[in-house]
Motif scaffolding. Structure first.
Motif, PDB file in Angstrom:
ATOM      1  N   GLU A  76     -61.101  11.767 -39.260  1.00 24.75           N
ATOM      2  CA  GLU A  76     -60.235  12.499 -40.187  1.00 24.75           C
ATOM      3  C   GLU A  76     -60.697  13.947 -40.318  1.00 24.75           C
ATOM      4  O   GLU A  76     -59.875  14.881 -40.340  1.00 24.75           O
ATOM      5  CB  GLU A  76     -60.248  11.810 -41.548  1.00 24.75           C
ATOM      6  CG  GLU A  76     -59.349  12.475 -42.584  1.00 24.75           C
ATOM      7  CD  GLU A  76     -59.383  11.769 -43.924  1.00 24.75           C
ATOM      8  OE1 GLU A  76     -58.741  12.270 -44.877  1.00 24.75           O
ATOM      9  OE2 GLU A  76     -60.067  10.723 -44.044  1.00 24.75           O
ATOM     10  N   VAL A 120     -56.634  12.354 -31.323  1.00 24.31           N
ATOM     11  CA  VAL A 120     -56.776  13.514 -32.218  1.00 24.31           C
ATOM     12  C   VAL A 120     -56.806  14.801 -31.407  1.00 24.31           C
ATOM     13  O   VAL A 120     -56.148  15.792 -31.765  1.00 24.31           O
ATOM     14  CB  VAL A 120     -58.042  13.383 -33.081  1.00 24.31           C
ATOM     15  CG1 VAL A 120     -58.275  14.663 -33.882  1.00 24.31           C
ATOM     16  CG2 VAL A 120     -57.934  12.195 -34.027  1.00 24.31           C
ATOM     17  N   LYS A 147     -53.343  15.570 -30.076  1.00 21.07           N
ATOM     18  CA  LYS A 147     -52.428  15.950 -31.152  1.00 21.07           C
ATOM     19  C   LYS A 147     -52.384  17.456 -31.355  1.00 21.07           C
ATOM     20  O   LYS A 147     -51.333  18.027 -31.668  1.00 21.07           O
ATOM     21  CB  LYS A 147     -52.867  15.258 -32.448  1.00 21.07           C
ATOM     22  CG  LYS A 147     -52.113  15.677 -33.692  1.00 21.07           C
ATOM     23  CD  LYS A 147     -52.686  14.981 -34.915  1.00 21.07           C
ATOM     24  CE  LYS A 147     -52.037  15.480 -36.205  1.00 21.07           C
ATOM     25  NZ  LYS A 147     -52.625  14.820 -37.403  1.00 21.07           N
ATOM     26  N   HIS A 148     -53.506  18.128 -31.147  1.00 21.41           N
ATOM     27  CA  HIS A 148     -53.596  19.563 -31.431  1.00 21.41           C
ATOM     28  C   HIS A 148     -53.508  20.425 -30.171  1.00 21.41           C
ATOM     29  O   HIS A 148     -53.624  21.654 -30.263  1.00 21.41           O
ATOM     30  CB  HIS A 148     -54.896  19.858 -32.176  1.00 21.41           C
ATOM     31  CG  HIS A 148     -54.958  19.200 -33.518  1.00 21.41           C
ATOM     32  ND1 HIS A 148     -54.374  19.741 -34.643  1.00 21.41           N
ATOM     33  CD2 HIS A 148     -55.520  18.028 -33.908  1.00 21.41           C
ATOM     34  CE1 HIS A 148     -54.579  18.936 -35.680  1.00 21.41           C
ATOM     35  NE2 HIS A 148     -55.269  17.888 -35.267  1.00 21.41           N
ATOM     36  N   ALA A 201     -56.898  21.417 -37.033  1.00 26.16           N
ATOM     37  CA  ALA A 201     -55.633  21.911 -37.587  1.00 26.16           C
ATOM     38  C   ALA A 201     -55.716  23.357 -38.046  1.00 26.16           C
ATOM     39  O   ALA A 201     -54.694  24.046 -38.139  1.00 26.16           O
ATOM     40  CB  ALA A 201     -55.196  21.024 -38.750  1.00 26.16           C
ATOM     41  N   ASP A 230     -59.725  15.926 -37.219  1.00 24.40           N
ATOM     42  CA  ASP A 230     -58.303  16.260 -37.287  1.00 24.40           C
ATOM     43  C   ASP A 230     -58.078  17.498 -38.147  1.00 24.40           C
ATOM     44  O   ASP A 230     -57.350  18.432 -37.762  1.00 24.40           O
ATOM     45  CB  ASP A 230     -57.543  15.056 -37.845  1.00 24.40           C
ATOM     46  CG  ASP A 230     -56.038  15.241 -37.799  1.00 24.40           C
ATOM     47  OD1 ASP A 230     -55.548  16.010 -36.952  1.00 24.40           O
ATOM     48  OD2 ASP A 230     -55.340  14.615 -38.620  1.00 24.40           O
ATOM     49  N   LYS A 231     -58.722  17.549 -39.285  1.00 31.97           N
ATOM     50  CA  LYS A 231     -58.550  18.687 -40.198  1.00 31.97           C
ATOM     51  C   LYS A 231     -59.173  19.963 -39.628  1.00 31.97           C
ATOM     52  O   LYS A 231     -58.610  21.059 -39.787  1.00 31.97           O
ATOM     53  CB  LYS A 231     -59.179  18.355 -41.556  1.00 31.97           C
ATOM     54  CG  LYS A 231     -58.432  17.285 -42.333  1.00 31.97           C
ATOM     55  CD  LYS A 231     -59.124  16.975 -43.655  1.00 31.97           C
ATOM     56  CE  LYS A 231     -58.356  15.924 -44.443  1.00 31.97           C
ATOM     57  NZ  LYS A 231     -59.050  15.573 -45.712  1.00 31.97           N
TER      58      LYS A 231
END
Length: 331
Positions: free
Chosen positions: A188, A241, A244-245, A195, A191-192
């Motif tokens: 998590e 993850v 995703k970015h 971002a 992921d942050k």
């Protein structure tokens, strides 16, 4: 170190000196083509990616190889913004081994961004491994950035921004022997962290590569177990993850662990992000088309506005291996 440890280390250093006298001493690399940026006027950041030195307090030849390769970094004609360690810094995670590494690389760079590897943590309690590794890293940086920037107290994963570019250092959340355990909380956090970096190159440092990448499992000497040599059970979650970015930023994963020389498998794109596997800096590398059965291999990484240039280098001989250079375009 305690007084007893300091005395033991001095005795060990004396033994190494005697051993070197019989072996002809440290052999310095060539200075004919020293490390320097290709475009010094426009380069934004330069760092050396150093994987798997696994410096040992009893394998004297390995420490000698490490010393020889470090001379090439010391002779560089550019200033390193960072030395990035891709794990397995010490063979057995011993204080004496970290001291040997510290003595060689201290002062070679402005910053030291260090990731743990399985050899750094696998033989003792997690908390003791963390204390030793974080003290080693913070001593190099002369601050407590690894502790202050950790995603959770007492954990190896942390982030740091250098010259405007983010490094996300991942690490195992519990003691493992070969793989890493990446908790849901760390995923998590990853992921942050990703971002926040839209439109920029971001470097994710993780000791073990993803499964079935960089010629795994063959590179690990096991052609049947698809998990062999990889980060482990959280492989798919990590990959998801990162992918995703990949549309929003230039995500670059840097791994080690395999001790494989440069080849067509050193770099690959995975679902939009870029993955590099760095050969061992000190231990003889197996496989590979360049540097197999040799040590001292690394990437010198140069960041520009429009590209991230990974330049292959043999630090034992002081030579560029330009056939294996990779230019990653910046989005």
């Amino acid at each position: 170190m305690t007084l007893i440890q300091q005395i033991s280390f001095k005795i060990f250093t004396l033994i190494i000196t005697i051993m070197y006298s019989f072996n002809g001493g440290v052999v310095a690399p060539s200075t004919a083509d020293p490390i320097k940026a290709k475009d010094p006027a426009n380069v934004k950041m330069v760092f050396a990616a150093v994987a798997d030195p696994q410096v040992s307090n009893y394998m004297f030849g390995r420490y000698q190889s490490f010393q020889e390769a470090c001379i090439d970094l010391e002779n560089a004609e550019c200033e390193f913004d960072a030395i990035v360690g891709i794990g397995d810094i010490a063979e057995n995670g011993l204080l004496e081994e970290y001291q040997l590494v510290y003595d060689e690389i201290n002062g070679l760079s402005k910053r030291f961004i260090m990731a743990e590897g399985n050899h750094d943590i696998r033989l003792r309690a997690y908390s003791q491994s963390y204390d030793r590794f974080s003290n080693f890293t913070n001593s190099l940086n002369r601050d407590e950035s690894m502790i202050e920037n950790a995603y959770a107290e007492g954990k190896f994963a942390y982030s740091e921004i250098l010259n405007g570019y983010k490094f996300i250092v991942m690490g195992s959340d519990k003691t493992e022997f070969e793989e890493s355990y990446i908790s849901p909380e760390q995923l998590e956090w990853l992921d942050k962290e990703l971002a926040t970096e839209k439109g920029k190159p971001v470097f994710v440092v993780l000791h073990q590569p993803l499964k079935l990448t960089h010629n795994l499992p063959t590179t690990w000497g096991n052609g049947t177990n698809k998990e062999a040599g990889s980060v482990g059970d959280q492989n798919d979650e990590i990959k998801a993850v990162l992918a995703k970015h990949a549309d929003d930023s230039t995500v670059i994963l840097i791994t080690g662990h395999l001790h494989a020389g440069f080849s067509q498998y050193s770099y690959e794109q995975i679902e939009g992000f870029h993955s590099f596997n760095v050969p061992s800096f000190t231990i003889e590398n197996k496989d590979g088309e360049e540097g197999g059965n040799g040590a001292g291999l690394t990437y010198i990484v140069e960041v520009y506005n429009d590209e991230v240039l990974f330049r292959a280098r043999n630090c034992k001989t002081g030579e560029w291996l330009s056939k294996w250079d990779v230019s990653v375009p910046v989005k």
